[in-house]
Every structure is written in structure tokens, then in C-alpha cells.
Design a protein around this motif. Structure first.
Motif, mmCIF file in Angstrom:
data_model
loop_
_atom_site.group_PDB
_atom_site.id
_atom_site.type_symbol
_atom_site.label_atom_id
_atom_site.label_comp_id
_atom_site.label_asym_id
_atom_site.label_seq_id
_atom_site.Cartn_x
_atom_site.Cartn_y
_atom_site.Cartn_z
ATOM 1 N N THR A 189 25.160 42.266 -21.241
ATOM 2 C CA THR A 189 25.235 42.038 -22.683
ATOM 3 C C THR A 189 25.577 40.597 -23.000
ATOM 4 O OG1 THR A 189 25.917 44.340 -23.065
ATOM 5 C CG2 THR A 189 26.307 42.775 -24.845
ATOM 6 N N TRP A 245 22.589 38.095 -21.460
ATOM 7 C CA TRP A 245 21.319 38.113 -22.173
ATOM 8 C C TRP A 245 21.475 37.757 -23.646
ATOM 9 C CZ3 TRP A 245 16.721 37.770 -20.120
ATOM 10 C CH2 TRP A 245 16.536 38.175 -18.786
ATOM 11 N N SER A 246 22.589 38.107 -24.264
ATOM 12 C CA SER A 246 22.822 37.692 -25.651
ATOM 13 C C SER A 246 22.895 36.178 -25.741
ATOM 14 C CB SER A 246 24.123 38.308 -26.178
ATOM 15 O OG SER A 246 24.035 39.712 -26.238
ATOM 16 N N ASP A 247 23.559 35.568 -24.776
ATOM 17 C CA ASP A 247 23.655 34.109 -24.734
ATOM 18 C C ASP A 247 22.280 33.484 -24.567
ATOM 19 O OD1 ASP A 247 25.001 31.559 -24.531
ATOM 20 O OD2 ASP A 247 24.652 31.635 -22.375
ATOM 21 N N ARG A 272 20.142 33.885 -27.795
ATOM 22 C CA ARG A 272 20.562 33.034 -28.906
ATOM 23 C C ARG A 272 20.141 31.579 -28.717
ATOM 24 N NH1 ARG A 272 25.467 36.217 -28.882
ATOM 25 N NH2 ARG A 272 26.351 34.730 -27.395
ATOM 26 N N ASP A 311 18.450 42.554 -34.151
ATOM 27 C CA ASP A 311 19.784 42.265 -33.622
ATOM 28 C C ASP A 311 19.720 42.443 -32.114
ATOM 29 O OD1 ASP A 311 22.402 42.090 -32.858
ATOM 30 O OD2 ASP A 311 23.170 43.525 -34.321
ATOM 31 N N PRO A 312 19.382 41.381 -31.375
ATOM 32 C CA PRO A 312 19.199 41.505 -29.925
ATOM 33 C C PRO A 312 20.419 42.054 -29.210
ATOM 34 C CG PRO A 312 18.364 39.399 -30.706
ATOM 35 C CD PRO A 312 19.085 40.027 -31.848
ATOM 36 N N GLN A 313 21.612 41.666 -29.639
ATOM 37 C CA GLN A 313 22.814 42.145 -28.958
ATOM 38 C C GLN A 313 22.950 43.652 -29.095
ATOM 39 O OE1 GLN A 313 26.339 39.870 -29.619
ATOM 40 N NE2 GLN A 313 27.689 41.360 -28.671
ATOM 41 N N HIS A 314 22.647 44.186 -30.287
ATOM 42 C CA HIS A 314 22.701 45.639 -30.479
ATOM 43 C C HIS A 314 21.665 46.328 -29.597
ATOM 44 C CE1 HIS A 314 23.301 49.460 -32.504
ATOM 45 N NE2 HIS A 314 22.000 49.542 -32.702
ATOM 46 N N GLN A 316 22.924 46.369 -26.033
ATOM 47 C CA GLN A 316 23.984 47.365 -25.863
ATOM 48 C C GLN A 316 23.406 48.777 -25.789
ATOM 49 O OE1 GLN A 316 26.311 46.313 -29.287
ATOM 50 N NE2 GLN A 316 27.654 44.926 -28.150
#
Length: 245
Positions: free
Chosen positions: A108, A111-113, A116, A202-205, A208
Motif C-alpha cells: 500500500t 505503490w501509493s507513493d 502519486r 482513489d488509487p490508495q483505496h 487497499q
């Protein structure tokens, strides 16, 4: 006036003069310009002078730092992805506790980093063009694919050994974890530009939810390896009397 005289650094400060700081920043500026152009135009179609122009330097200056366009792309891959994998490896090495939590955190956050930042563009670039550049393909495998797979594979193997994960084929699990994330990056720089998806907004969502989907398929009830079926099947045994006739 000279750049040194114009430099606002207070007398006695140990900060480098402006022209020295500018010189030190040039490699990063060239990497930023190169990645932006490679993603926009493609690696083969981008000329070295275009990269230099976007970075605000001459073509000759670019070659002072990078001897070829291929070496420039390698530096982009190393700086944007390889360094992140190395940092994740340090995090994994120091982790104590649940392997499921470790996977959640690593994937999470990592890949979120990436999503972004402009680092996500590297995946589109590699998928689109690396086949035509065998040297880059080999470099990418050595710097990104192999260490990334070994890192995740070690977490999966640890979880299996601890009785936390089902004894599934490790390589298959790693691909199941990573490939959707790669496609998320590719989508961001391709179809997502023209037709954004609400589900991927929302890529982070999304990451997850992806992790929960996979972890529920990996984690044994109560972390008890005795409740699994045959090794490698990922199925739970059914007592004969409870089977449908």
C-alpha cells in the motif's frame, strides 16, 4: 554581476554558492525532463536535445552527466524505482509481527507513493518499448523485476513458514500481487488520461481493497495451517459425510 555576488546566502554560511547548487541539481533536472518526455513521446521518439532543452541546458551538458540516452533511461529507472525497492527491503528486514500486515504496509505504501509520483510513468514506458531495447530490458529485470519479486517472495515464504499463509506457489502469488498494480500505473498514463475511472479515482483505496481481496485468499482461519487442504491447493478439506451426494 556574477552569480556568487547575487547569491543571497548570508556571510559565513556553509551553504554552497548559487552556481554550485545549480550545477548539483542538473542531474535531477535532466532525469525529471527525460522521464516526462519519454512518457509523453516514447523513448525511441525522444531526442537527447529535447531532454536538454526541457531541462534548460545544452545537449553537451547532458552528455557531461549521461553518456547516452540509454544511460539516461537507466538512471531514471534506478532513481525512480530501484531506490524505492531498496528502501522497502530495509523496512521488511526490520519488521516483526504479522506477514499479512507487512504485505499491507509494503504494497500500500510503496505503490501509493509510486502512483502519486511520475515514477508510475516508468511502467508504461517499459511495457511499450523495452522489447526493442534488449539492454534496457535486461537492466530493468535486474534492477526492478528480480529484486522486487525476491522481496515479496521472501514475505510470502515467511508467512507460509509461520503457518499464516496457505502453501501456495510463491511466484504465482507475487504475480497476483504485482501485475494489477503495474496495470494501474499503465492505466494512469494511457486510457485514464482520456477516460478516468471512478473506481480507480482513489488509487490508495483500490490498492487497499486489492490487498484485502488477496489476503483473504491467503490467510488461514486463525492462522492455523492444520485447517488447510492438500498442500498447494489452497482448499479446505470437506468431511466425507458432509459432501453432497
Amino acid at each position: 554581476m556574477s552569480p556568487v555576488l547575487d547569491d543571497p546566502t548570508p556571510p559565513g554560511s556553509t551553504a554552497a554558492p548559487a552556481h554550485q547548487r545549480r550545477k548539483a541539481e542538473r542531474p535531477q533536472e535532466l532525469l525529471d525532463a527525460a522521464l516526462a518526455l519519454f512518457v509523453e513521446k516514447g523513448f525511441a521518439a525522444t531526442r537527447a536535445e529535447e531532454v536538454a532543452r526541457r531541462a534548460g541546458v545544452s545537449k553537451g551538458t547532458l552528455y557531461l552527466y549521461f553518456e547516452s540516452k540509454e544511460e539516461l533511461l537507466k538512471a531514471v529507472i534506478r532513481e525512480r524505482l530501484s531506490s524505492r525497492i531498496a528502501a522497502a527491503a530495509d523496512f521488511v528486514a526490520s519488521h516483526e509481527g504479522s506477514c499479512a500486515d507487512l504485505l499491507r504496509n509494503v504494497l500500500t505504501l510503496w505503490w501509493s507513493d509510486v502512483l502519486r509520483s511520475d515514477a508510475s510513468g516508468v511502467f508504461k514506458l517499459v511495457i511499450a518499448e523495452v522489447r526493442n531495447f534488449p539492454e534496457i530490458a535486461e537492466f530493468y529485470f535486474r534492477e526492478v523485476v528480480d529484486p522486487g519479486q525476491r522481496l515479496l517472495g521472501a514475505i510470502i515464504e515467511r508467512g507460509i513458514a509461520m503457518g499464516e499463509f496457505r502453501p501456495l506457489p510463491v511466484e504465482m502469488v507475487v504475480h497476483s500481487l504485482v501485475l494489477p498494480m503495474v496495470m494501474l500505473c499503465v492505466h494512469k498514463h494511457s486510457l485514464g488520461v482520456c477516460h478516468p475511472s471512478e473506481a480507480l479515482g482513489d488509487p490508495q483505496h483500490f490498492i487497499q481493497q486489492h490487498m484485502e481481496l488477496l489476503l483473504h485468499g491467503l490467510t488461514l482461519p486463525g492462522g492455523d495451517p492444520g485447517s488447510s487442504g492438500s498442500p498447494g491447493t489452497g482448499t479446505t478439506s470437506v468431511a466425507p459425510e458432509s459432501r453432497p451426494t
